[in-house]
Design an enzyme around this catalytic site. Structure first.
Site, PDB file in Angstrom:
ATOM      1  N   GLY A 140       0.855  -1.184   0.000  1.00 47.23           N
ATOM      2  CA  GLY A 140       0.000   0.000   0.000  1.00 47.23           C
ATOM      3  C   GLY A 140       0.884   1.224   0.000  1.00 47.23           C
ATOM      4  N   GLU A 141       0.545   2.171   0.846  1.00 46.80           N
ATOM      5  CA  GLU A 141       1.325   3.412   0.910  1.00 46.80           C
ATOM      6  C   GLU A 141       1.821   3.537   2.349  1.00 46.80           C
ATOM      7  OE1 GLU A 141       3.309   6.630   0.258  1.00 46.80           O
ATOM      8  OE2 GLU A 141       1.748   6.778   1.779  1.00 46.80           O
ATOM      9  N   HIS A 144       5.132  -8.792  -4.305  1.00 44.43           N
ATOM     10  CA  HIS A 144       3.771  -9.106  -3.840  1.00 44.43           C
ATOM     11  C   HIS A 144       3.379 -10.558  -4.120  1.00 44.43           C
ATOM     12  CE1 HIS A 144       2.351  -4.989  -2.930  1.00 44.43           C
ATOM     13  NE2 HIS A 144       3.244  -4.633  -3.844  1.00 44.43           N
ATOM     14  N   GLU A 199       1.135 -12.174  -2.748  1.00 45.26           N
ATOM     15  CA  GLU A 199      -0.321 -12.324  -2.558  1.00 45.26           C
ATOM     16  C   GLU A 199      -1.115 -12.069  -3.831  1.00 45.26           C
ATOM     17  OE1 GLU A 199       1.487  -9.797  -1.630  1.00 45.26           O
ATOM     18  OE2 GLU A 199       0.371  -7.940  -1.992  1.00 45.26           O
ATOM     19  N   ILE A 206       5.298  -3.588  -7.547  1.00 48.28           N
ATOM     20  CA  ILE A 206       4.400  -2.464  -7.829  1.00 48.28           C
ATOM     21  C   ILE A 206       4.952  -1.246  -7.077  1.00 48.28           C
ATOM     22  CG2 ILE A 206       2.040  -1.583  -7.736  1.00 48.28           C
ATOM     23  CD1 ILE A 206       1.117  -4.546  -7.450  1.00 48.28           C
ATOM     24  N   ARG A 207       5.714  -0.430  -7.779  1.00 45.00           N
ATOM     25  CA  ARG A 207       6.375   0.739  -7.162  1.00 45.00           C
ATOM     26  C   ARG A 207       7.036   0.351  -5.831  1.00 45.00           C
ATOM     27  NH1 ARG A 207       1.811   2.265  -9.324  1.00 45.00           N
ATOM     28  NH2 ARG A 207       0.640   2.246  -7.394  1.00 45.00           N
ATOM     29  N   ARG A 242      12.674   3.357  -0.532  1.00 46.92           N
ATOM     30  CA  ARG A 242      11.305   3.445  -1.059  1.00 46.92           C
ATOM     31  C   ARG A 242      11.316   3.742  -2.554  1.00 46.92           C
ATOM     32  NH1 ARG A 242       7.475   7.542   1.676  1.00 46.92           N
ATOM     33  NH2 ARG A 242       6.020   6.409   0.351  1.00 46.92           N
ATOM     34  N   CYS A 284       6.112  -5.265   0.566  1.00 48.03           N
ATOM     35  CA  CYS A 284       6.219  -3.961  -0.088  1.00 48.03           C
ATOM     36  C   CYS A 284       6.133  -2.835   0.956  1.00 48.03           C
ATOM     37  CB  CYS A 284       5.170  -3.870  -1.190  1.00 48.03           C
ATOM     38  SG  CYS A 284       5.565  -2.635  -2.420  1.00 48.03           S
TER      39      CYS A 284
HETATM   40  N1  GLN Z   1       5.694   2.856  -2.880  1.00 52.26           N
HETATM   41  C1  GLN Z   1       4.959   2.447  -1.717  1.00 52.26           C
HETATM   42  C2  GLN Z   1       5.511   3.099  -0.457  1.00 52.26           C
HETATM   43  O1  GLN Z   1       6.568   3.647  -0.469  1.00 52.26           O
HETATM   44  C3  GLN Z   1       4.956   0.948  -1.568  1.00 52.26           C
HETATM   45  C4  GLN Z   1       4.285   0.344  -2.778  1.00 52.26           C
HETATM   46  C5  GLN Z   1       3.529  -0.938  -2.493  1.00 52.26           C
HETATM   47  O2  GLN Z   1       3.315  -1.337  -1.332  1.00 52.26           O
HETATM   48  N2  GLN Z   1       3.023  -1.555  -3.559  1.00 52.26           N
HETATM   49  O3  GLN Z   1       4.863   3.058   0.557  1.00 52.26           O
END
Ligand code: GLN
Length: 216
Positions: free
Chosen positions: A68-69, A200, A202, A164-165, A127, A100
């Site tokens: 997530g973020e 990920h 999952e 994913i990022r 990050r 992540c």
């Molecule tokens: N870029 C997100 C962060 O820095 C992490 C990305 C993710 O969990 N898919 O929090």
């Protein structure tokens, strides 16, 4: 994997294997928690979404911190009161799996961000390490597992890594062990009962890393 939206409110805490596994608490304040719940259902393991401090009870013996973020998750961990029970769970040496953003929450150091959240994983995590253009990609690597004493204990071969990022691990300290690398960067770590992946599992159909987590 298409996730059934009913996971957003469902709670499964009387699954078949409750005695063997206890209940896995999945942090569900933001991000990809439903995908972890779907994965645990495939494995017949009971889980409970953690949205508020009172959701964390004695039945919970493992915790998943989803993607997530991380900045948003960090704030919500504080405002919900979930930070302290999860920190105590980790300090007690109980199994914890961060994917992540969850890896970022576990890191002792972030090499491009002043924040530290649980601060337990002996590593510096970067990050958004792959930038915005290359932020999302998939590859396949072997994943090494480790015994409590740090000795290699097995290999999960040809595991699909989906980013994913995501972050990567910029520096690994002596207490953490590299489970997987790709492109010369460590992307999964184990430190005792803590697992952290920059990718990920999952959102793939491959259950092996979750099975390994449930075996800890
Ligand atoms: N870029 C997100 C962060 O820095 C992490 C990305 C993710 O969990 N898919 O929090």
């Amino acid at each position: 994997m298409v996730v059934d939206v009913s996971y957003i409110s469902k709670e499964h805490s009387d699954g078949v294997d409750a005695v063997a596994h206890g209940v896995t608490g999945i942090l569900a304040v933001q991000g990809a928690f439903a995908e972890h719940a779907a994965m645990l259902d495939r494995l017949g393991a009971p889980w409970k979404l953690l949205r508020a401090a009172e959701d964390f009870n004695d039945s919970i013996d493992r915790v998943i911190l989803p993607g997530g973020e991380s900045t948003t998750q960090g704030k919500l961990l504080r405002s919900t009161g979930l930070f302290d029970p999860i920190a105590a769970h980790i300090a007690a040496g109980k199994p914890t799996f961060g994917t992540c953003a969850g890896m970022i929450l576990l890191a002792e150091r972030l090499d491009n961000d002043p924040n530290v959240y649980f601060g337990v994983l002996d590593a510096a995590v970067r990050r958004n390490a792959y930038g915005r253009q290359l932020g999302s990609f998939a590859t396949t690597e072997d994943v090494q597992t480790f015994a409590a004493n740090g000795d290699p204990s097995g290999v999960i071969s040809d595991f699909p890594l989906v980013f994913i990022r995501g972050p990567f691990v910029a520096e690994v300290g002596p207490r953490a062990h590299v489970m997987a690398s790709t492109g010369g960067n460590a992307v999964a770590l184990q430190q005792g009962n803590i697992l952290a992946t920059a990718f990920h599992p999952e959102i793939t159909d491959d259950t092996r890393i979750h099975e390994y987590f449930l075996s800890l």
